[in-house]
Design a protein around this motif. Structure first.
Motif, PDB file in Angstrom:
ATOM      1  N   GLY A 286       1.453   4.432   8.798  1.00 19.95           N
ATOM      2  CA  GLY A 286       2.096   4.311   7.358  1.00 19.95           C
ATOM      3  C   GLY A 286       0.932   3.604   6.319  1.00 19.95           C
ATOM      4  N   ALA A 287      -0.245   3.630   6.930  1.00 17.11           N
ATOM      5  CA  ALA A 287      -1.232   2.833   6.192  1.00 17.11           C
ATOM      6  C   ALA A 287      -1.283   3.727   4.811  1.00 17.11           C
ATOM      7  CB  ALA A 287      -2.779   2.895   6.605  1.00 17.11           C
ATOM      8  N   LYS A 288      -1.349   4.961   4.837  1.00 19.23           N
ATOM      9  CA  LYS A 288      -1.559   5.779   3.519  1.00 19.23           C
ATOM     10  C   LYS A 288      -0.424   5.584   2.414  1.00 19.23           C
ATOM     11  CE  LYS A 288      -2.897  10.465   2.498  1.00 19.23           C
ATOM     12  NZ  LYS A 288      -2.866  11.899   3.011  1.00 19.23           N
ATOM     13  N   ARG A 289       0.765   5.593   3.168  1.00 22.63           N
ATOM     14  CA  ARG A 289       1.835   5.355   2.447  1.00 22.63           C
ATOM     15  C   ARG A 289       1.817   4.038   1.655  1.00 22.63           C
ATOM     16  NH1 ARG A 289       6.968   8.283   1.603  1.00 22.63           N
ATOM     17  NH2 ARG A 289       7.397   7.295  -0.554  1.00 22.63           N
ATOM     18  N   MET A 290       1.660   2.920   2.328  1.00 23.64           N
ATOM     19  CA  MET A 290       1.424   1.562   1.892  1.00 23.64           C
ATOM     20  C   MET A 290       0.446   1.666   0.849  1.00 23.64           C
ATOM     21  SD  MET A 290       1.830  -0.926   5.093  1.00 23.64           S
ATOM     22  CE  MET A 290       0.324  -0.663   5.771  1.00 23.64           C
ATOM     23  N   MET A 291      -0.713   2.299   0.885  1.00 21.47           N
ATOM     24  CA  MET A 291      -1.630   2.267  -0.030  1.00 21.47           C
ATOM     25  C   MET A 291      -0.987   2.894  -1.433  1.00 21.47           C
ATOM     26  SD  MET A 291      -5.250   2.378   1.700  1.00 21.47           S
ATOM     27  CE  MET A 291      -5.944   1.836   0.024  1.00 21.47           C
ATOM     28  N   GLU A 292      -0.266   3.994  -1.315  1.00 21.74           N
ATOM     29  CA  GLU A 292       0.405   4.735  -2.146  1.00 21.74           C
ATOM     30  C   GLU A 292       1.295   3.833  -2.942  1.00 21.74           C
ATOM     31  OE1 GLU A 292      -0.697   9.373  -1.679  1.00 21.74           O
ATOM     32  OE2 GLU A 292       1.480   8.789  -1.118  1.00 21.74           O
ATOM     33  N   MET A 293       1.840   3.022  -2.253  1.00 24.75           N
ATOM     34  CA  MET A 293       2.981   2.198  -2.828  1.00 24.75           C
ATOM     35  C   MET A 293       2.228   0.893  -3.422  1.00 24.75           C
ATOM     36  SD  MET A 293       5.936   3.600  -1.905  1.00 24.75           S
ATOM     37  CE  MET A 293       7.311   2.434  -2.007  1.00 24.75           C
ATOM     38  N   GLY A 294       0.896   0.921  -3.551  1.00 23.16           N
ATOM     39  CA  GLY A 294       0.203  -0.168  -4.247  1.00 23.16           C
ATOM     40  C   GLY A 294      -0.531  -1.345  -3.313  1.00 23.16           C
TER      41      GLY A 294
ATOM     42  N   VAL B 143      -3.245  -2.110  -2.044  1.00 26.43           N
ATOM     43  CA  VAL B 143      -4.596  -1.760  -2.170  1.00 26.43           C
ATOM     44  C   VAL B 143      -5.442  -2.821  -2.341  1.00 26.43           C
ATOM     45  CG1 VAL B 143      -4.282   0.947  -2.999  1.00 26.43           C
ATOM     46  CG2 VAL B 143      -4.519  -1.091  -4.501  1.00 26.43           C
TER      47      VAL B 143
ATOM     48  N   LEU C  44       8.600  -4.473   4.550  1.00 28.25           N
ATOM     49  CA  LEU C  44       7.774  -4.047   5.479  1.00 28.25           C
ATOM     50  C   LEU C  44       8.031  -4.582   6.988  1.00 28.25           C
ATOM     51  CD1 LEU C  44       3.996  -4.502   4.068  1.00 28.25           C
ATOM     52  CD2 LEU C  44       5.370  -2.429   4.217  1.00 28.25           C
TER      53      LEU C  44
END
Lengths: 706, 249
Positions: B198-206, B208, B236
């Protein structure tokens, strides 16, 4: 807006080509559907739960002779799709190439909403930016310089307050002027190393027949982001896919070594960097940090002390509303149907053997009526669910329940479809679309029919008073419901550890601010779901009622064999001679170990159409004429013929066994294959057989209830 | 069922598989072009493969793989990918050499060796400690911990290492996983580990680098957690929060 026409417009429609297509997109919960309703006057449901728009809705606006088709897409956080609905939204934009994209942004949540915007800018499609819920943002002390934002991105920006219908006409004007005179949005420029990579890939993409993917720059960026779906499209179209694949790999490797992380994460970093810059330029926030009302509610509603009790209380209220409050309305509906059938019967002379009368009264009214009388039940359940969704509490339920659902092998978000399943499995299965992980979604879908739906209630309502004394009635009902829930847990765990193995999907869920649900919104929601239920009654169940009626009417036994029998005995003999009776008899050896005879077998065949048909069918085999779950004479007959153990086994079997045909059809549609629908159908029936067999044989051995 | 095929025959299978995947159809002429041989050579090879029931082929028609053939093809492709990964990311071979060597070796390697390689690649990617030993019970492990009873997972080990090493010139001494924060705790994100799907998803949700996060509360049952990031609430699981490293503010 003068003339508004709603509903789906077929692609074959001739004027389609001439009509401009405008797609509404935005983050979940940003208010897209409200804006859509404002623009079109259409009655689409709006909910305060991330991911409610599960199908693409279209509507037409005619304005001064000009035609506009507005499409409401499912919400998405990014153009890299994670869930099925995000893929639907993304593919609509890149495949159908709308003339204009309206990007709806929740102003009070600007940074995260702009993440989608910067990706849309890259597509090269004209964009109108809508800053929605600006009143809430202003109250929270946030100011935004629209002119500056518009200049920075080179797109028009409109401010709206969706739920109060402010700014709609201005938005429509902007859409028109943008359609006649489109601007090219200014895309984000990344750091040099990224731009270098994008340039390299763009050079290579130039040679391909690039109709299958949109803008080159956008495609190059998606390739760098390792977007599987886009990669497949490009590979399919590109003349030298191998060379391109090597190039993409080398670009990605270089970026990985420079940024010391995956390029897709580095790019997310940079986008948020750009967004932070935009926000600094255009917005000013009131430095006093306001504690919002929503936070205050959560500090109670999600607290350690009150969180779970409040949740349980909510569930209790929902069930009380559905099952107790709805009772008078149900009685009334039932009365109406009894009245209707007596009126119809009156049209024929007493004792008439007319086939048409039999079809109308015993077939259609008995079949469809038994489904329709549940409408109050279903409507109230959906009313409750609508309130939970629109207020924002539904996302909190996922938050509260995730720990437990996770243990079962499911996702916190599975709770909502399961809850809906208590009303009807069909909307429950449809609601699984919000689950991002395919395995979570399939598991939820497959075990969902084990949650005892409203249609099974008439069976319990008939059987329980027939065999159990008053103090036992409520506990027995509880046991049935709990058995369903427990079995769904066992099956979910079993599925997740065998054929649907795999990593747990991450639980990344937005908790939207609480909002006061609007009466209009709730009633639209309730009506849509209720309508879906009625439509099922009007189509599938109507058709199957007729088929089942024919099956239990034909073939007619020879006249001479009925000679000298009473009217009741004739009906029974006719049933035994009919197709349904023969199927029941053929099944008898198979269901004998469950203590069921051919009459129950016949009724079980009927239950395939809709679970509640079981009751009517049993009435027919016992020649009771039109029977329902309140029918005392049928209960007496049952009491004479069966023991409580058999009664319990009937309920158990009806609970677990194959779901109704409509559920079967929906599972096929939602899972995308007959395989899963048949797996569910057969699997559940086998489990039902095993469980009922075990219960009956154990009960008999210990002499319980015989 | 195990088919023992010569390397050249495996190459045919692989080529057909690739053609089918890219173009939905495999013609004799395309196979010939790709393999750089004549059509007659291809035809005779296809007959042999057809006799082994790996492909469906009749003269003048297109070729398709049987389930057994497809199975074999997927195996070969996987062998190729694993080897390429190993050469490229562990041995740092130049890209031109990677494909060449992988193509040669993919025909010779058996399943056990392949699985060991996969484990090894994963381990090397994860563990910065180079004192590597194989151990029957735990697979590849750094030699730090010979005693299997004392065994801590690689995940915990690399985390404790991360705390004590520098990252991108920034001291990470004070970094902790987001899951360690108590309700009300605040911090700034300094790194997001990629292990989580889910790392990518989390980054897209802010989520970062540089974002401020605040743990608003923990669910009554102990999991998940409710955090505030970029002005909104996100929920999360602790399992996911473990991969977010923050410095306490």
């Amino acid at each position: 807006m003068e003339t508004l026409s709603k509903d789906k417009i077929s692609l074959k429609n001739k004027s389609y080509q001439a009509t401009k297509v405008v797609a509404l997109t935005g983050n979940p919960n940003s208010g897209k559907t409200t804006i859509f309703n404002n623009l079109t006057g259409s009655r689409q449901h709006v909910a305060n739960y991330p991911g409610v728009t599960v199908e693409i809705k279209e509507s037409r606006v005619r304005n001064g002779g000009r035609d506009l088709k507005i499409v409401d897409l499912p919400g998405c956080y990014s153009l890299t799709p994670y869930s099925k609905e995000e893929l639907i939204a993304r593919n609509f934009i890149i495949d159908r190439k709308p003339d204009l994209v309206v990007d709806i942004i929740d102003l009070s949540n600007l940074e995260r909403n702009l993440y989608l915007t910067v990706q849309l800018l890259e597509l090269g499609i004209p964009i109108v930016l809508v800053l929605n819920q600006s009143d809430l943002a202003k109250r929270a002390g946030l100011r935004c310089d629209l002119a500056k934002l518009s200049r920075l991105l080179n797109v028009p920006v409109v401010e709206t307050v969706g739920n109060r219908n402010i700014g709609t006409s201005q938005l429509l004007d902007t859409i028109w002027s943008e359609l006649s005179n489109p601007r090219t949005p200014r895309p984000v420029i990344y750091e040099n190393d990224f731009e270098e990579g994008i340039r390299q890939l763009c050079g290579d993409l130039k040679n391909s027949r690039d109709s299958d993917y949109p803008d080159k720059r956008w495609t190059a960026i998606k390739l760098i982001e390792n977007d599987v779906d886009i990669k497949k499209r490009v590979w399919r179209m590109h003349p030298d896919a191998d060379a391109l694949s090597v190039l993409v790999d080398s670009v990605r490797r270089r970026l990985t070594s420079i940024y010391d992380t995956d390029p897709e994460l580095a790019i997310a970093d940079q986008r948020y960097g750009v967004i932070a810059g935009i926000c600094r330029e255009c917005t000013s926030a009131d430095p006093r940090r306001r504690r919002s009302a929503s936070d205050a509610i959560d500090s109670v509603a999600l607290s350690k002390t009150f969180g779970l009790p409040l949740f349980l209380l909510t569930m209790y209220v929902v069930f009380h509303l559905t099952f107790t409050t709805a009772q008078p309305a149900m009685d009334f509906m039932e009365y109406c149907f009894v009245f209707l059938s007596s009126v119809l019967e009156g049209l024929w002379p007493e004792g008439s053997q007319s086939l048409l009368k039999s079809l109308l009264v015993d077939g259609i009214i008995a079949g469809v009526g038994s489904v329709v009388i549940f409408l109050p039940n279903i409507l109230l359940l959906f009313l409750a669910i609508a309130v939970l969704e629109d207020s924002g509490y539904m996302a909190r339920i996922a938050f509260l329940m995730d720990r437990i659902m996770n243990k079962i092998g499911l996702h916190g978000k599975s709770f909502i479809p399961m809850l809906t399943g208590f009303g009807c499995s069909i909307p429950g299965i449809m609601a699984t679309r919000t689950l991002e992980h395919e395995h979570d979604r399939l598991t939820t879908m497959l075990v969902l029919p084990l949650i005892s739906c409203g249609a099974r209630l008439p069976i319990y309502a008939l059987i329980i008073p027939a065999f159990f004394s008053a103090p036992w009635q409520a506990p027995v009902l509880w046991i049935i419901y709990i058995t369903g829930i427990a079995l769904s847990i066992v099956c979910a765990r079993l599925l997740r550890s065998t054929i649907l193995k795999g990593n747990q999907a991450p639980f990344v869920l937005e908790l939207p601010p609480y909002r006061m649900p609007t009466v209009k919104g709730i009633f639209i929601h309730m009506w849509q779901k209720g309508w879906m239920y009625l439509r099922k009654a009007g189509t599938i169940i109507l058709g199957i009622s007729i088929v089942l009626w024919a099956m239990s009417t034909f073939p007619k036994p020879p006249e001479e064999s009925l000679h000298g029998l009473t009217q009741e005995q004739v009906t029974e003999a006719e049933m035994a001679y009919s197709v349904a009776g023969r199927i029941g008899k053929a099944m008898e050896p198979l269901i004998k170990p469950l203590s069921f005879d051919w009459k129950i077998g016949t009724a079980l065949v009927g239950a395939l159409a809709a679970k509640e048909v079981f009751v009517a069918q049993l009435g027919i085999v016992y020649s009771m004429g039109e029977a329902d779950e309140e029918s005392e004479s049928l209960r007496d007959t049952l009491r004479r013929n069966y023991n409580p153990l058999t009664g319990f086994c009937i309920m158990l079997f009806c609970l677990i066994s194959a779901p109704c045909i409509a559920t079967f059809a929906v599972t096929k549609k939602e899972s995308g294959s007959w395989k899963w629908a048949f797996f569910q159908f057969i699997g559940l029936t086998v489990i039902a057989y095993i469980v009922t067999f075990a219960v009956y044989q154990t009960g008999r051995a210990f002499g319980i209830g015989v | 069922m195990d088919h023992v095929l010569s390397p050249i025959m495996e190459d045919y299978i692989e080529t057909i598989f690739e053609l089918l995947r890219r173009e939905q159809v495999a013609r004799v002429s395309d196979i010939a072009t790709r393999m750089k041989v004549t059509m007659a050579t291809v035809t005779s090879a296809l007959r042999k493969l057809s006799a082994k029931k790996l492909i469906n082929y009749s003269p003048y028609s297109t070729v398709s793989l049987t389930p057994a053939g497809k199975n074999l093809a997927e195996k070969i492709v996987r062998r190729h990918e694993v080897l390429a990964d190993f050469f490229q990311n562990v041995l740092s071979l130049p890209p031109s050499k990677v494909a060449e060597n992988a193509c040669r070796m993919e025909h010779q390697i058996d399943d056990l060796l392949l699985e060991r390689l996969v484990e090894y690649i994963e381990f090397v990617k994860l563990c910065p400690n180079m004192n590597i030993k194989w151990n029957e019970k735990n697979g590849f492990r750094c030699g730090q911990d010979e005693n299997p009873k004392k065994f801590i997972s690689c995940e915990d080990c690399s985390k404790s290492l991360a705390r004590n090493t520098t990252h991108g010139g920034q001291q990470m001494n004070d970094s902790i996983g987001l899951h360690e924060l108590k309700a009300g705790g605040r911090g700034r994100i300094i790194a997001v580990s990629l292990k989580n799907p889910g790392a990518k998803r989390m980054m897209e949700m802010g989520i970062v680098r540089g974002s401020l996060v605040e743990v608003e509360r923990i669910a009554p049952l102990g999991d998940p957690i409710d955090i505030k990031v970029k002005g909104y609430h996100l929920s999360l699981r602790k399992e996911e929060a473990k991969n977010i490293f923050i410095e306490i503010m």
